[in-house]
Scaffold this active site. Structure first.
Site, PDB file in Angstrom:
ATOM      1  N   THR A   1     -43.968  42.602  46.550  1.00 31.20           N
ATOM      2  CA  THR A   1     -45.169  42.052  45.824  1.00 31.20           C
ATOM      3  C   THR A   1     -44.740  40.490  45.662  1.00 31.20           C
ATOM      4  OG1 THR A   1     -46.624  41.871  44.180  1.00 31.20           O
ATOM      5  CG2 THR A   1     -44.197  42.846  43.776  1.00 31.20           C
ATOM      6  N   ASP A   2     -45.857  39.560  45.605  1.00 28.08           N
ATOM      7  CA  ASP A   2     -45.799  38.175  45.055  1.00 28.08           C
ATOM      8  C   ASP A   2     -45.575  38.266  43.701  1.00 28.08           C
ATOM      9  OD1 ASP A   2     -48.083  39.018  44.252  1.00 28.08           O
ATOM     10  OD2 ASP A   2     -49.269  37.121  45.125  1.00 28.08           O
ATOM     11  N   GLU A   3     -45.520  39.271  42.852  1.00 22.89           N
ATOM     12  CA  GLU A   3     -45.311  39.044  41.322  1.00 22.89           C
ATOM     13  C   GLU A   3     -43.853  38.868  41.035  1.00 22.89           C
ATOM     14  OE1 GLU A   3     -47.787  41.832  38.962  1.00 22.89           O
ATOM     15  OE2 GLU A   3     -48.926  42.323  40.682  1.00 22.89           O
TER      16      GLU A   3
ATOM     17  N   TYR B   1     -43.219  46.255  35.896  1.00 28.34           N
ATOM     18  CA  TYR B   1     -43.405  46.332  37.504  1.00 28.34           C
ATOM     19  C   TYR B   1     -42.815  45.460  38.081  1.00 28.34           C
ATOM     20  CZ  TYR B   1     -45.872  45.788  41.832  1.00 28.34           C
ATOM     21  OH  TYR B   1     -46.267  45.708  42.970  1.00 28.34           O
TER      22      TYR B   1
ATOM     23  N   LYS C   1     -39.559  45.660  40.839  1.00 24.86           N
ATOM     24  CA  LYS C   1     -39.822  45.435  42.303  1.00 24.86           C
ATOM     25  C   LYS C   1     -38.902  44.419  42.754  1.00 24.86           C
ATOM     26  CE  LYS C   1     -42.106  46.583  45.410  1.00 24.86           C
ATOM     27  NZ  LYS C   1     -41.798  47.603  46.119  1.00 24.86           N
TER      28      LYS C   1
END
Length: 356
Positions: free
Chosen positions: A139-141, A164, A168
């Site tokens: 993810t870009d997060e 989260y 990741k």
């Protein structure tokens, strides 16, 4: 899918999390490309659904396996004998990670370690051949939050800000460690917010569509000015397959659409679409309600996708306006499906509020 059918034909593919939203789109897309076999490993949590996989034929096999169980994962990988492993399985809802981070650590960190270790052992048994690929979907997060300008690139520093995104980020680092330490043929992709058919309705777009259909409040965190880059799941999956075929082993690729929208813009667009579908019940925007913001809510994500475009020729094809309209119509048509999911949805106090 032009240009990938010959690559995928007659290959054996293992997909983790293949009964989930993005994973099932991968399975459906791959099934059209005629691999010899698609094996799905899925823990079958609340967000998994075998109805996403109906009608795909005998070449698709589903095994209920929790990635936290190393012995079971090793057995499944060696049994499947895949030419490619696509690691999609993950706990992904930020609010749930705030309330219960432990399962995110187990699924996203321990689970990734186990599939990596099993894949490394299997790849060694294959003689470490050059044709094997391991794709890790992220993810870009993991990059944290941007200001009003700028884009994340593949070289951006990691700065995860939620349980989260931290798990990741940890899983990304594990894949890179296996690549650099063992020469493992891993590739990482980081993508923006996905939307489209079959998404479990706890995420923003389906959640708002279902609430609007029932004339319930449409809660927006804070003032709704947080910016996300939205990509239709089918565009994302085309990018994933292109990276496996044409990407460089050991590299990272960002997959995005360039479609930046604030959360408020997304919800207001849904209201406008609902007004058109239900002219006898207009003014859905009156249902919008601002609620207390999520703790540590990132302000903006946006991605520089020049690398994947340059190296694979991929680009997104579905505009946000077109994709959202099609997605809304799909949920309206599939009301019998999502009605059955409502018992799984949180109906009490909101998640991720830090209230105990």
């Amino acid at each position: 899918m032009t240009g990938v059918s010959n690559f995928w034909r007659d290959r054996s593919v293992l997909i983790t999390g293949g009964a989930g939203f993005i994973g099932s789109e991968i399975v459906r897309s791959l099934a059209k490309l005629k691999p010899s076999r698609i094996v799905i490993l899925d823990k079958m949590t609340y967000a998994a659904d075998t109805r996403r996989l109906e009608g795909l034929g005998n070449s698709v096999q589903l095994e209920k396996v929790a990635l936290e169980d190393l012995e079971a994962v090793q057995a499944a990988v060696f049994k499947a004998k895949p030419d490619c492993i696509i690691h999609c399985a993950a706990e992904s809802h930020v609010d749930r990670s705030i309330d219960g981070p432990a399962c995110f650590v187990q699924s996203n960190v321990v689970g990734t370690f186990n599939i990596l270790q099993a894949s490394l052992d299997y790849w060694a048994e294959r003689g470490k051949d050059d044709g094997f690929r391991f794709l890790h979907i992220s993810t870009d997060e993991v990059y944290g939050s941007l200001g009003q300008e700028g884009l994340f690139t593949e070289e951006s520093a990691y700065s995860p800000r939620s349980p989260y995104s931290a798990t990741k980020a940890a899983s990304d680092h594990l894949v890179r460690a296996w690549v650099h330490t063992y020469g493992f043929p891993g590739i990482i992709t980081n993508c923006g917010n996905n939307y489209g058919p079959w998404q479990f309705p706890e995420k923003l777009i389906p959640l708002m569509i279902l609430a609007a259909r029932d004339q319930r409040p449409l809660p927006i965190y804070g003032n709704g000015d947080q910016v996300r880059e939205w990509i239709h799941v089918s565009d994302h999956v085309r990018g994933l397959l292109a990276v496996i075929e044409k990407g460089t082993v050991g590299d990272t690729y960002l997959i995005g659409s360039g479609e930046e929208k604030t959360n408020r813009e997304v919800v207001e667009t849904i209201c406008q679409l609902m007004d058109r579908r239900f002219p006898d019940s207009p003014f859905h925007d009156l249902l919008i309600a601002n609620v207390e913001d999520r703790p540590g809510h990132d302000q903006r994500y946006a991605l520089d996708t020049s690398k994947i475009k340059r190296e694979t020729g991929w680009c997104s094809q579905i505009s946000f306006e077109e994709g959202l309209s099609r997605t809304l119509d799909w949920y309206l048509d599939m009301e019998p499906w999502w009605r059955t999911l409502q018992p799984k949805l949180n109906t009490g106090e909101r998640l991720g509020s830090l209230k105990r």
